[in-house]
Scaffold this active site. Sequence first.
Site, PDB file in Angstrom:
ATOM      1  N   ASP A  31       0.850  -1.197   0.000  1.00  8.95           N
ATOM      2  CA  ASP A  31       0.000   0.000   0.000  1.00  8.95           C
ATOM      3  C   ASP A  31       0.883   1.244   0.000  1.00  8.95           C
ATOM      4  OD1 ASP A  31       0.842  -0.627   2.665  1.00  8.95           O
ATOM      5  OD2 ASP A  31      -0.635   0.776   3.449  1.00  8.95           O
ATOM      6  N   GLU A  33       0.096  -0.865   5.749  1.00  6.22           N
ATOM      7  CA  GLU A  33       1.187  -0.290   6.537  1.00  6.22           C
ATOM      8  C   GLU A  33       0.992   1.201   6.776  1.00  6.22           C
ATOM      9  OE1 GLU A  33       5.146   1.270   7.711  1.00  6.22           O
ATOM     10  OE2 GLU A  33       3.961   1.868   5.987  1.00  6.22           O
TER      11      GLU A  33
END
Lengths: 480, 480
Positions: free
Chosen positions: B100, B167
């Site tokens: 991400d 994250e």
Amino acid sequence: MATPAPFLHFVDQNAQKFVDRLAQAVAIPSVSVDGAYRPDVIRMSAWLNSQLTSLGVTTQLTDLGVHVVDGKELPLPPVILGKIGDDPKKKTVLVYGHYDVQPAEKSDGWDTEPFELVEDKETGRLVGRGSTDDKGPILGWLNVLEAHKSLGLDLPVNLRFCFEGMEESSSDGLDELIRSEVAKGNQGWFHGVDCVCISDNYWQNTRTPCLTYGLRGIAFFHMTVSGPGRDLHSGGFGRVVHEPMTDLIFLMGRLVAPDGTILIPGVEDMIAPPDAEERAIYEKLDYSIEDVDETAGASIALSDDKATVLMGRMRMPALSLHGIEGAFSGPGGKTVIPAHVAGKFSLRLVPPQTPASIETLVVKHVKEEFAKLKSKNTLTIELMGGGMPWVEDYKHWNYEAARRATEAVYKQTPDLTREGGSIPVTLTFAENLGVNVLLLPMGRGDDGAHSTNEKLDRSNFIEGSKLIGTYLYEVAAINA
Amino acid sequence: MATPAPFLHFVDQNAQKFVDRLAQAVAIPSVSVDGAYRPDVIRMSAWLNSQLTSLGVTTQLTDLGVHVVDGKELPLPPVILGKIGDDPKKKTVLVYGHYDVQPAEKSDGWDTEPFELVEDKETGRLVGRGSTDDKGPILGWLNVLEAHKSLGLDLPVNLRFCFEGMEESSSDGLDELIRSEVAKGNQGWFHGVDCVCISDNYWQNTRTPCLTYGLRGIAFFHMTVSGPGRDLHSGGFGRVVHEPMTDLIFLMGRLVAPDGTILIPGVEDMIAPPDAEERAIYEKLDYSIEDVDETAGASIALSDDKATVLMGRMRMPALSLHGIEGAFSGPGGKTVIPAHVAGKFSLRLVPPQTPASIETLVVKHVKEEFAKLKSKNTLTIELMGGGMPWVEDYKHWNYEAARRATEAVYKQTPDLTREGGSIPVTLTFAENLGVNVLLLPMGRGDDGAHSTNEKLDRSNFIEGSKLIGTYLYEVAAINA
């Protein structure tokens, strides 16, 4: 001349048609502060012009040239100048309004699409951006014109119109136009105007019509702090560099106290405290702390004393912090150190304050506070727009006509009020035309101009159309 | 076992193909903090999974369930668990990365479209969101796998992968997954892991590779002030109501001083000042004030003393103000009093600080300051996410292998550094697996993770792929 009953009847009979026309106007997102919407603002001017001409008004779309927004040259939307009637035996009334609106996104918290007029059948609220500020009032005049045209009635006065598309964006170019028209003498569009009527403010509450004879001025500032060459990650750079946000928040925190006191030295000192007599004026107004709380949607007034709160709005300066451009503003979290941040704030001014005198004090104070930080960031502060405060003679026949019209339509004597907001053009008309200017609001105090879920009550739209029509008959009838 | 020359040669020969694959990855806007992009995050997991399986990795897309964003239930993106190799004679290395990325809009100040990888041929910069954080490093592992598969080479170690998609959004669900896999013993995906390697941080400068053995923790807060029922016009309500922005700016101004000192009582006191010996460590690092200024893009360091600046990043807590949600953040002006405003700020933590101990101090301080205002607005303050600080044993063979690999590929001895940022999963792995964790950065200090114009230098991508491949051979060769 009494207001003809067929006029009042026509407005009632055509109410839904008038609401439908308002929906057309709201559907055009004529947001003037955001350059991306400029084509819509111009489309709005074309729509309004075509409505006016179809109702018999002679118009001129006045080109104001271009201006620069974010480094891009954009055409200014035209001012629509209009005239209908030229009878030297009649008084001539100049009507001002604006066809641009404040920005609005559904994600700001609107319950419905902002550019779709939605009627709440239960409350009669017409919800949509511009419904009350200022498309509803402008369309009130179209309603009056349509009634007279359809009924074959002569208007009791000569009318002049001045409708602009940059009111929410400092009325760029309008002052020059007004001065230039006035300078043309009897060749100008404003020649022979006897008084001005502006519907661009609101009742103080939700039940008592009012006439407004004073406005606060405004001075709008951008204060930018810049440092890093680009946005930085707070992990790698937190406690490593001078952070522009830290400096900006420090500066924004030195402008106004949470109780509303302005912290910029000299600003409060310009205003004499009220004496007992002045205080009594505010204590008598039909307005309560509950009204404030109702229109604000929460129990949030700064004081429990009515006169203090009303004076806070009407005869005291104010400073509001609007937001920050360049910082993280989305949902969730982002561990960024923004490189450039611009704090936006404005002061509302009362006589004898002027944007120029306030600018001097603000710039000096902010620069002194910034110097204390010994920061490697750089600061710029700029006055982005301003308007003078204004107070009018409310004993003039223009106000008397409006009082009589209000009593006829609403069966109530209007309150005489000063308004906390700013309509800089009011002062421009007053100074350049040298005639009395009346503020005759259509909407209520809880309409939410500039806010989410802006609305105009259906009854204010319809009765307000009757009010301005009746006002014209009272102007014609009065001994000036 | 020496690193096979054909591996290094293959990476050079296939450099453009590897860059093209990075472009594919960057083109998927896998922004995890904004629910609107959740389908793209999930699409990114599918893309990465298909790359891994095509290179011979056995994978499992691990469902983490759902979470609620802005009142809406959203599926969490899956964690990709992977394994290749199961030779008991080989060491087993666990690789972590995240697919991400941070939010990015061209209008934030990007020179190019953020989700289009653009190579600057002159500088060799590969510009695009996620290029360095953390898609480039993840794709480095794909490059190593592809080289070995194409050349028919056995990997020198068994590899395990753990690639997550949250994250940038507090690694929702990951800690539980790691704990649950570890609890499965020899049935779990992490069984037999000897060490962990994470490439999710950066060189301190633009020239010296480093190994990182410490990270600051983080505690991210939202502080919301609410008052009016809706946004208000500052003309009508300025100096009439308690303005949430005024209160919020007051509170934000009481968190950190412009020189970086944290104003929350107790936070600074938790950290002992450095003695002369510790100070000397920082003075010896290949890092200068000019490096800070270069990576920050301006002469903006908080001090002219190198050790002070480096300690500010590595061994001191920091507090950054990120922005405000709910206030006016667009260009131009808007005379609004926002009804609800949420200040976003975070602290970077160092031992012995923990998110929980910091939360107690922050909440107490903010509430005490707010009480002083006697405001009718309401305050909420919430810890939105946190991670513990972490320090590792850099004399372990895992670090020794990485040092040798760095010397082989870059012909330089790496600096041993602590990082200012936070990678909470580092600590989760260290605590739950009980093995040494190495941070082996691929990118440079000026890459601009989380910032506009994020980039990864082409040479760092290619040499970095060689570095992690060589590291595996050094791990295999070393006497553990």
